[in-house]
Enzyme design. Structure first.
Site, PDB file in Angstrom:
ATOM      1  N   ASP A  89     -13.779  -5.910  -5.175  1.00 31.65           N
ATOM      2  CA  ASP A  89     -13.768  -6.105  -3.676  1.00 31.65           C
ATOM      3  C   ASP A  89     -15.329  -6.571  -3.449  1.00 31.65           C
ATOM      4  O   ASP A  89     -16.396  -5.814  -3.785  1.00 31.65           O
ATOM      5  CB  ASP A  89     -13.945  -4.769  -2.843  1.00 31.65           C
TER       6      ASP A  89
ATOM      7  N   ASP B 283       1.027  -1.056  -0.163  1.00 33.67           N
ATOM      8  CA  ASP B 283      -0.050  -0.061  -0.033  1.00 33.67           C
ATOM      9  C   ASP B 283       0.825   1.323   0.098  1.00 33.67           C
ATOM     10  O   ASP B 283       1.785   1.379   0.880  1.00 33.67           O
ATOM     11  CB  ASP B 283      -0.722  -0.170   1.193  1.00 33.67           C
TER      12      ASP B 283
END
Lengths: 258, 220
Positions: free
Chosen positions: A130, A11
């Site tokens: 997702d 990330d």
């Protein structure tokens, strides 16, 4: 024989690795390029950067990170986060990304996937799905697409969406269980399997890895072609080569070139 | 030996930056520090180069159109490869363009340097996913200088592939290596001073850098 891929995911926010990569002896644990080089040397099969920079204006730092990574690592790099337009895709590919991962923009407009695939080829268009389980106990299994980090339901069925974006030209699907993400209790195998069975393109399992057996299950039971993980690698719980050795011992075909 | 120039043809197909960087690294590792790696869309530079590289990602027809859109580039490549006999390497769709025809979505004429068609991969095992994406080993069909000292076969190094279409050469002797993916998938072709890889050497870590170094030393 084609090998199962292990993909560490970093990330990145404002050009820095969020929380840092803690096991590697890096001069700068927050530098994504240093982390990428270390994972390259450790035998990762691909790398993934997920940009969580809040503002679109700060994308310049990400592009710099991508281009410095591509200069140093001769392995495939996928970049996701905040990709909204064909111009965004082009900019990332020119900076050195090999694939881009599209999430919200594909949910809002599946034809965006088609425009990207027509322009740059399916091989570089990954759609990130997702999903959260929305069926109750005892009901037929069902998952829905969520956006905004799992907070916003869309009412779209995850399996149907997987078919839609694949038909539009997605070359690969990155399937993340928002129920499992960060829980360290293993991938949602039912979700991974249902999507893998529904499409002809490779599926990357993501969200929830707690240990090495979870990686094996993602492939063997989930039908994934690749497994993505973050914290088990970043925090030194396991090395990439330990993960590969474990998966190979379980009978999966792994690349053990190093 | 004077310093050589390697021309990587820039015709708007994907990221050539990492290909150039991989060649620079391979040159350094091979002790060929003076080799000049240039990204170019100038036909003259390609026509006069010591070695020529044709990369390519995306759809076949798009790549062909992009190549044709650069003035005199196909003529310059042909001059370098077939008049001057310079070493020539096609990568991925750049390799597929060496074929007679591409059958992706529509039929597109290739360069015809390696006779054959580029058609869809159809694995015999329906469980195998397409694209053929990831790391696979190479099975050698005939020895070739570009694979030189690279360990191949089941226990060998891996190459990175990402493609849904593959070249089937008319002449089996043009196929240098294949990979197994529910059947044989052409991984590398070569004829005289022209070679092509379906996989991406610039993304294939050790195998890739070794192959690029071999290309820089190749004297066909």
């Amino acid at each position: 024989m084609l090998k199962t891929r292990i993909i560490p995911c970093l990330d990145v926010k404002d050009g820095r690795v969020v929380k840092g990569v803690q096991f590697l002896e890096l001069r700068d644990a927050g530098d994504p390029v240093e982390a990428a080089k270390a994972y390259d040397a450790a035998g990762a099969d691909e790398l993934c950067f997920l940009d969580i920079t809040a503002s679109h204006e700060d994308r310049g730092t990400l592009l710099d990170v991508v281009s410095r990574t591509a200069e140093a690592c001769f392995m495939p790099l996928t970049v996701g986060g905040g990709i909204r337009t064909v111009a965004d895709i082009r900019t990332l590919l020119l900076a050195g990304a090999d694939k881009v991962s599209i999430n919200t923009a594909a949910v809002n407009d599946p034809d965006f996937v088609a425009r990207g695939a027509e322009k740059f080829g399916s091989q570089c268009i990954v759609v990130a799905i997702d999903a959260k389980r929305t069926s109750g106990p005892g009901e037929a299994l069902e998952w829905q697409i969520f956006t905004h980090g799992g907070r916003k339901p869309t009412g779209i069925d995850a399996i149907a969406f997987a078919r839609t974006v694949t038909a539009r030209g997605a070359g690969e699907l990155l399937v993340t269980s928002m129920d499992r993400d960060g829980m360290r209790s293993g991938y949602d195998i039912g979700l991974t399997r249902a999507i893998s069975d529904a499409v002809s393109v490779p599926v990357i399992a993501s969200g929830g890895v707690g240990g090495l057996d979870d990686l094996v299950a993602g492939v063997r039971e989930g039908g994934a072609s690749a497994v993505l993980a973050a914290s088990i690698f970043h925090f030194g719980q396991h090395t990439v080569s330990e993960a590969k050795a474990h998966m190979a011992a379980a009978g999966l075909s792994m690349r053990l070139d190093l | 030996m004077s310093a050589e120039t390697v021309a990587i043809i820039d015709y708007g197909s994907g990221n050539l930056h990492s290909a150039a960087k991989a060649f620079e690294r391979a040159a350094r590792e091979a002790g060929l520090d003076e080799t000049r790696i240039v990204l170019t869309s100038e036909a003259d530079t390609v026509a006069q180069a010591d070695r020529v590289v044709l990369p390519g990602v995306g759809a076949y027809a798009d790549c062909r159109r992009g190549l044709d859109a650069v003035p005199c580039m196909v003529e310059a490549m042909t001059h370098a490869a077939h008049v001057r006999g310079r070493p020539f390497l096609g990568i991925c769709v750049g390799m597929q363009l060496l074929a007679t025809r591409g059958l992706e979505h529509e039929t597109t004429a290739g360069l015809g340097w390696i006779p054959g068609d580029v058609g869809p991969i159809q694995p015999t095992d329906p469980g195998l996913k397409v694209p053929h994406m990831g790391w696979n080993t190479l099975a050698i069909d005939r020895p070739h200088a570009l694979l030189g000292d690279i360990p191949t076969g089941d226990g060998g190094l891996h190459a990175y592939f990402v493609h849904s279409y593959a070249l089937s050469p008319e002449r089996m002797e043009d196929r240098v290596a294949h990979s197994d993916y529910g059947g044989a998938v052409t991984a590398m072709v070569a004829r005289d001073n022209v070679a092509g890889t379906q996989f991406h050497p610039e993304k294939s870590q050790r195998l890739g850098l070794a192959l690029l170094a071999n290309f820089l030393r190749w004297r066909p």
